[in-house]
Design a protein around this motif. Structure first.
Motif, PDB file in Angstrom:
ATOM      1  N   VAL B   4      37.225  39.674  36.228  1.00  0.00           N
ATOM      2  CA  VAL B   4      37.581  38.190  36.478  1.00  0.00           C
ATOM      3  C   VAL B   4      37.162  36.833  35.662  1.00  0.00           C
ATOM      4  O   VAL B   4      36.152  37.042  35.609  1.00  0.00           O
ATOM      5  CB  VAL B   4      37.954  38.571  37.845  1.00  0.00           C
ATOM      6  N   THR B   5      37.932  36.604  35.250  1.00  0.00           N
ATOM      7  CA  THR B   5      37.385  35.612  34.876  1.00  0.00           C
ATOM      8  C   THR B   5      38.284  34.005  35.870  1.00  0.00           C
ATOM      9  O   THR B   5      38.881  34.268  36.268  1.00  0.00           O
ATOM     10  CB  THR B   5      38.166  35.039  33.001  1.00  0.00           C
ATOM     11  N   GLN B  25      42.663  38.667  36.117  1.00  0.00           N
ATOM     12  CA  GLN B  25      41.985  39.628  35.707  1.00  0.00           C
ATOM     13  C   GLN B  25      42.830  40.657  34.727  1.00  0.00           C
ATOM     14  O   GLN B  25      44.172  40.310  34.784  1.00  0.00           O
ATOM     15  CB  GLN B  25      41.922  40.557  36.731  1.00  0.00           C
ATOM     16  N   ASP B  26      41.688  41.450  33.809  1.00  0.00           N
ATOM     17  CA  ASP B  26      42.821  42.205  32.548  1.00  0.00           C
ATOM     18  C   ASP B  26      42.679  43.771  32.851  1.00  0.00           C
ATOM     19  O   ASP B  26      42.195  44.840  32.197  1.00  0.00           O
ATOM     20  CB  ASP B  26      41.928  42.338  31.452  1.00  0.00           C
ATOM     21  N   MET B  27      42.011  44.097  34.477  1.00  0.00           N
ATOM     22  CA  MET B  27      41.903  45.371  35.091  1.00  0.00           C
ATOM     23  C   MET B  27      42.805  45.848  35.287  1.00  0.00           C
ATOM     24  O   MET B  27      43.191  46.799  36.259  1.00  0.00           O
ATOM     25  CB  MET B  27      40.329  45.494  36.290  1.00  0.00           C
ATOM     26  N   ASP B  73      47.154  37.054  36.863  1.00  0.00           N
ATOM     27  CA  ASP B  73      47.359  35.530  37.078  1.00  0.00           C
ATOM     28  C   ASP B  73      47.342  35.881  38.880  1.00  0.00           C
ATOM     29  O   ASP B  73      48.088  35.796  39.294  1.00  0.00           O
ATOM     30  CB  ASP B  73      48.230  35.012  36.878  1.00  0.00           C
ATOM     31  N   PHE B  74      46.074  35.146  39.425  1.00  0.00           N
ATOM     32  CA  PHE B  74      46.269  34.616  41.000  1.00  0.00           C
ATOM     33  C   PHE B  74      46.499  32.820  41.146  1.00  0.00           C
ATOM     34  O   PHE B  74      44.942  32.860  41.652  1.00  0.00           O
ATOM     35  CB  PHE B  74      45.248  35.483  41.796  1.00  0.00           C
ATOM     36  N   CYS B  91      37.608  34.003  42.869  1.00  0.00           N
ATOM     37  CA  CYS B  91      37.715  35.054  42.608  1.00  0.00           C
ATOM     38  C   CYS B  91      37.749  36.393  42.503  1.00  0.00           C
ATOM     39  O   CYS B  91      37.420  36.698  42.334  1.00  0.00           O
ATOM     40  CB  CYS B  91      38.412  34.870  41.390  1.00  0.00           C
ATOM     41  N   ALA B  92      38.494  37.497  43.177  1.00  0.00           N
ATOM     42  CA  ALA B  92      38.298  38.699  43.154  1.00  0.00           C
ATOM     43  C   ALA B  92      38.823  39.048  43.128  1.00  0.00           C
ATOM     44  O   ALA B  92      40.032  39.227  43.400  1.00  0.00           O
ATOM     45  CB  ALA B  92      37.269  38.652  45.181  1.00  0.00           C
ATOM     46  N   SER B  93      38.756  40.453  42.973  1.00  0.00           N
ATOM     47  CA  SER B  93      39.962  41.280  42.240  1.00  0.00           C
ATOM     48  C   SER B  93      39.561  43.471  42.794  1.00  0.00           C
ATOM     49  O   SER B  93      38.149  43.076  42.707  1.00  0.00           O
ATOM     50  CB  SER B  93      40.840  41.754  41.418  1.00  0.00           C
TER      51      SER B  93
END
Lengths: 112, 114
Positions: B4-5, B25-27, B73-74, B91-93
């Motif tokens: 998460v960036t 995030q790229d997950m 993206d968020f 930010c969290a995912s």
């Protein structure tokens, strides 16, 4: 509504001392409980979790047991290290799995 | 994986200015959320999303807007910044929602509103 209460800090311990950070919760239904750790300048990282009553979560020497009868999830470690210095957050995810509730955080300082 | 960036890492705004905090995030996680962290108050949920095109309010949504046009993206928008919005934003995912899911947090954005 759902909420988490944890002991205020800071907590200052000497290396190799025993650690307890208290956490109690209020929730309807059967929440999942978590401990997250935040090192200086970083985001939160999951430390351990428990998803049902009497479960014990453990990681890196830390452990916590989900006690439904006392609505508690206290964090313990038998021998702390300087590298454990961080802020620890207790959290829950209730019946609405989309929402997490965090405690106010407890700062731990471990001195050599 | 970058995880998460968040950008920027730090921002100073004047009252009434607008800005967008970026989160990616790229997950391939479906669930994303925004929190603010204030001293003595822990993290409070601002908005969350359970998938592209779906957003909902959290505990403290006033003064913030979100949208989710892609899974990755968020962004969080402050339309008219106020000093009360001075905070650290995370930010969290997570892969999905559910009691067993682990949330992954970004490094945070520190915002100062003068």
């Amino acid at each position: 509504g759902d909420s988490v209460t944890q002991m205020e800090g800071p907590v200052t311990l000497s290396e190799e001392a025993f650690l307890t950070i208290n956490c109690t919760y209020t929730a309807t239904g059967y929440p999942s409980l978590f401990w997250y750790v935040q090192y200086p300048g970083e985001g939160l990282q999951l430390l351990l979790k428990a998803t049902k009553a009497d479960d014990k979560g453990s990681n890196k020497g830390f452990e916590a047991t989900y006690r439904k009868e006392t609505t508690s999830f206290h964090l313990e470690k038998g021998s702390v290290q300087v590298s454990d210095s961080a802020v620890y957050f207790c959290a829950l995810s209730g019946d609405n799995f989309n929402k997490f509730y965090f405690g106010s955080g407890t700062k731990l300082n471990v001195k050599p | 994986n970058a995880g998460v960036t968040q950008t920027p890492k730090f921002q100073v705004l004047k009252t009434g200015q607008s800005m967008t905090l970026q989160c990616a995030q790229d997950m391939n996680h479906e669930y994303m959320s925004w929190y603010r962290q204030d001293p003595g108050m822990g993290l409070r949920l601002i908005h969350y999303s359970v998938g592209a095109g779906i957003t909902d309010q959290g505990e403290v949504p006033n003064g913030y807007n979100v949208s989710r046009s892609t899974t990755e993206d968020f962004p969080l928008r402050l339309l008219s910044a106020a000093p009360s919005q001075t905070s650290v934003y995370f930010c969290a995912s997570s892969y999905s929602t559910g009691p067993q899911e682990t949330q992954y947090f970004g490094p945070g954005t520190r915002l100062l509103v003068l």
